[in-house]
Design a protein around this motif. Sequence first.
Motif, PDB file in Angstrom:
ATOM      1  N   ASP A  46      34.930  17.556  13.727  1.00  0.00           N
ATOM      2  CA  ASP A  46      36.373  17.759  13.905  1.00  0.00           C
ATOM      3  C   ASP A  46      36.691  18.953  14.805  1.00  0.00           C
ATOM      4  OD1 ASP A  46      35.794  19.913  12.270  1.00  0.00           O
ATOM      5  OD2 ASP A  46      37.384  19.483  10.819  1.00  0.00           O
ATOM      6  N   GLY A  47      35.655  19.604  15.343  1.00  0.00           N
ATOM      7  CA  GLY A  47      35.857  20.733  16.248  1.00  0.00           C
ATOM      8  C   GLY A  47      35.831  22.091  15.570  1.00  0.00           C
ATOM      9  N   THR A  48      35.719  22.134  14.255  1.00  0.00           N
ATOM     10  CA  THR A  48      35.645  23.424  13.572  1.00  0.00           C
ATOM     11  C   THR A  48      34.216  23.952  13.596  1.00  0.00           C
ATOM     12  OG1 THR A  48      35.309  22.384  11.414  1.00  0.00           O
ATOM     13  CG2 THR A  48      37.590  22.920  12.036  1.00  0.00           C
ATOM     14  N   PRO A  75      34.852  31.064   9.211  1.00  0.00           N
ATOM     15  CA  PRO A  75      35.321  30.223  10.323  1.00  0.00           C
ATOM     16  C   PRO A  75      35.133  30.989  11.633  1.00  0.00           C
ATOM     17  CG  PRO A  75      36.953  30.315   8.565  1.00  0.00           C
ATOM     18  CD  PRO A  75      35.891  31.330   8.239  1.00  0.00           C
ATOM     19  N   ALA A  76      34.763  30.267  12.673  1.00  0.00           N
ATOM     20  CA  ALA A  76      34.483  30.921  13.949  1.00  0.00           C
ATOM     21  C   ALA A  76      34.772  29.972  15.090  1.00  0.00           C
ATOM     22  CB  ALA A  76      33.018  31.360  13.998  1.00  0.00           C
ATOM     23  N   GLU A  77      34.905  30.542  16.257  1.00  0.00           N
ATOM     24  CA  GLU A  77      34.994  29.709  17.449  1.00  0.00           C
ATOM     25  C   GLU A  77      33.588  29.577  18.018  1.00  0.00           C
ATOM     26  OE1 GLU A  77      36.600  32.094  21.008  1.00  0.00           O
ATOM     27  OE2 GLU A  77      37.656  32.889  19.251  1.00  0.00           O
ATOM     28  N   PRO A  78      33.369  28.607  18.886  1.00  0.00           N
ATOM     29  CA  PRO A  78      32.013  28.449  19.439  1.00  0.00           C
ATOM     30  C   PRO A  78      31.507  29.769  20.007  1.00  0.00           C
ATOM     31  CG  PRO A  78      33.391  26.628  20.104  1.00  0.00           C
ATOM     32  CD  PRO A  78      34.295  27.626  19.418  1.00  0.00           C
ATOM     33  N   TRP A  79      30.230  30.068  19.756  1.00  0.00           N
ATOM     34  CA  TRP A  79      29.649  31.347  20.166  1.00  0.00           C
ATOM     35  C   TRP A  79      29.790  31.589  21.652  1.00  0.00           C
ATOM     36  CZ3 TRP A  79      28.587  35.613  17.835  1.00  0.00           C
ATOM     37  CH2 TRP A  79      27.777  36.563  18.450  1.00  0.00           C
ATOM     38  N   THR A 115      32.399  18.426   3.973  1.00  0.00           N
ATOM     39  CA  THR A 115      32.829  18.803   5.319  1.00  0.00           C
ATOM     40  C   THR A 115      32.792  17.574   6.226  1.00  0.00           C
ATOM     41  OG1 THR A 115      30.590  19.258   6.113  1.00  0.00           O
ATOM     42  CG2 THR A 115      31.794  21.092   5.061  1.00  0.00           C
ATOM     43  N   PRO A 116      33.361  17.695   7.417  1.00  0.00           N
ATOM     44  CA  PRO A 116      33.122  16.661   8.432  1.00  0.00           C
ATOM     45  C   PRO A 116      31.630  16.647   8.782  1.00  0.00           C
ATOM     46  CG  PRO A 116      34.985  18.051   9.044  1.00  0.00           C
ATOM     47  CD  PRO A 116      34.315  18.703   7.868  1.00  0.00           C
ATOM     48  N   ILE A 117      31.214  15.681   9.533  1.00  0.00           N
ATOM     49  CA  ILE A 117      29.817  15.544   9.942  1.00  0.00           C
ATOM     50  C   ILE A 117      29.409  16.726  10.822  1.00  0.00           C
ATOM     51  CG2 ILE A 117      28.181  14.099  11.221  1.00  0.00           C
ATOM     52  CD1 ILE A 117      30.085  11.721  10.561  1.00  0.00           C
ATOM     53  N   ILE A 118      28.212  17.236  10.599  1.00  0.00           N
ATOM     54  CA  ILE A 118      27.677  18.307  11.445  1.00  0.00           C
ATOM     55  C   ILE A 118      27.315  17.700  12.798  1.00  0.00           C
ATOM     56  CG2 ILE A 118      25.797  19.961  11.770  1.00  0.00           C
ATOM     57  CD1 ILE A 118      25.600  20.084   8.690  1.00  0.00           C
ATOM     58  N   SER A 119      27.886  18.251  13.857  1.00  0.00           N
ATOM     59  CA  SER A 119      27.597  17.735  15.195  1.00  0.00           C
ATOM     60  C   SER A 119      26.625  18.615  15.960  1.00  0.00           C
ATOM     61  CB  SER A 119      28.890  17.559  15.992  1.00  0.00           C
ATOM     62  OG  SER A 119      29.571  18.787  16.120  1.00  0.00           O
ATOM     63  N   HIS A 120      26.514  19.899  15.572  1.00  0.00           N
ATOM     64  CA  HIS A 120      25.607  20.792  16.298  1.00  0.00           C
ATOM     65  C   HIS A 120      25.282  22.003  15.428  1.00  0.00           C
ATOM     66  CE1 HIS A 120      23.683  22.421  19.869  1.00  0.00           C
ATOM     67  NE2 HIS A 120      24.290  23.555  19.657  1.00  0.00           N
ATOM     68  N   VAL A 121      24.046  22.458  15.513  1.00  0.00           N
ATOM     69  CA  VAL A 121      23.605  23.672  14.819  1.00  0.00           C
ATOM     70  C   VAL A 121      22.948  24.570  15.856  1.00  0.00           C
ATOM     71  CG1 VAL A 121      22.141  24.624  13.006  1.00  0.00           C
ATOM     72  CG2 VAL A 121      23.196  22.377  12.688  1.00  0.00           C
ATOM     73  N   GLN A 122      23.417  25.806  15.939  1.00  0.00           N
ATOM     74  CA  GLN A 122      22.887  26.723  16.949  1.00  0.00           C
ATOM     75  C   GLN A 122      22.561  28.071  16.317  1.00  0.00           C
ATOM     76  OE1 GLN A 122      25.529  27.316  20.248  1.00  0.00           O
ATOM     77  NE2 GLN A 122      24.323  28.972  21.107  1.00  0.00           N
ATOM     78  N   TRP A 123      21.320  28.490  16.486  1.00  0.00           N
ATOM     79  CA  TRP A 123      20.947  29.840  16.067  1.00  0.00           C
ATOM     80  C   TRP A 123      21.545  30.815  17.060  1.00  0.00           C
ATOM     81  CZ3 TRP A 123      15.353  30.417  13.939  1.00  0.00           C
ATOM     82  CH2 TRP A 123      15.147  29.511  12.894  1.00  0.00           C
TER      83      TRP A 123
END
Length: 117
Positions: free
Chosen positions: A66-68, A105-109, A40-48
């Motif tokens: 990449d924004g996904t 796949p999802a959009e930002p929460w 995958t592209p680099i993980i930029s953020h992880v949110q519970w």
Amino acid sequence: MAAKYYRDERAARRQPVLISRSSQGVEEGYRLVGPGGALTPIISHVQWLDNHPDGPDTHVMISFADGTNVEFPFDVRLAAIWYDEQRAVSDTDLLEAAPIVWGAPAEPWCQASRRGL
């Protein structure tokens, strides 16, 4: 502009090339081995996702450079590799590390919750 990661890079380089993590335990600055062994592209953020319909502490949103975004239930086993790993990883090793289960796949929460989803 390229992302920069300031976590302990020396510690990341002392780990095995491919590390096993649960979905809620992945960290920024890593790439995941996805279905079919592709990175995958680099993980930029992880949110519970505390306000998830299935309850708190049940799902995590992983956002990539990449924004996904991919939403995972907790406890999905994933393989991660440091974004700037210099050691070679064979295609066979990547295929063997490919996950059995992948998220959706999802959009930002925050955007989904504003629309009442």
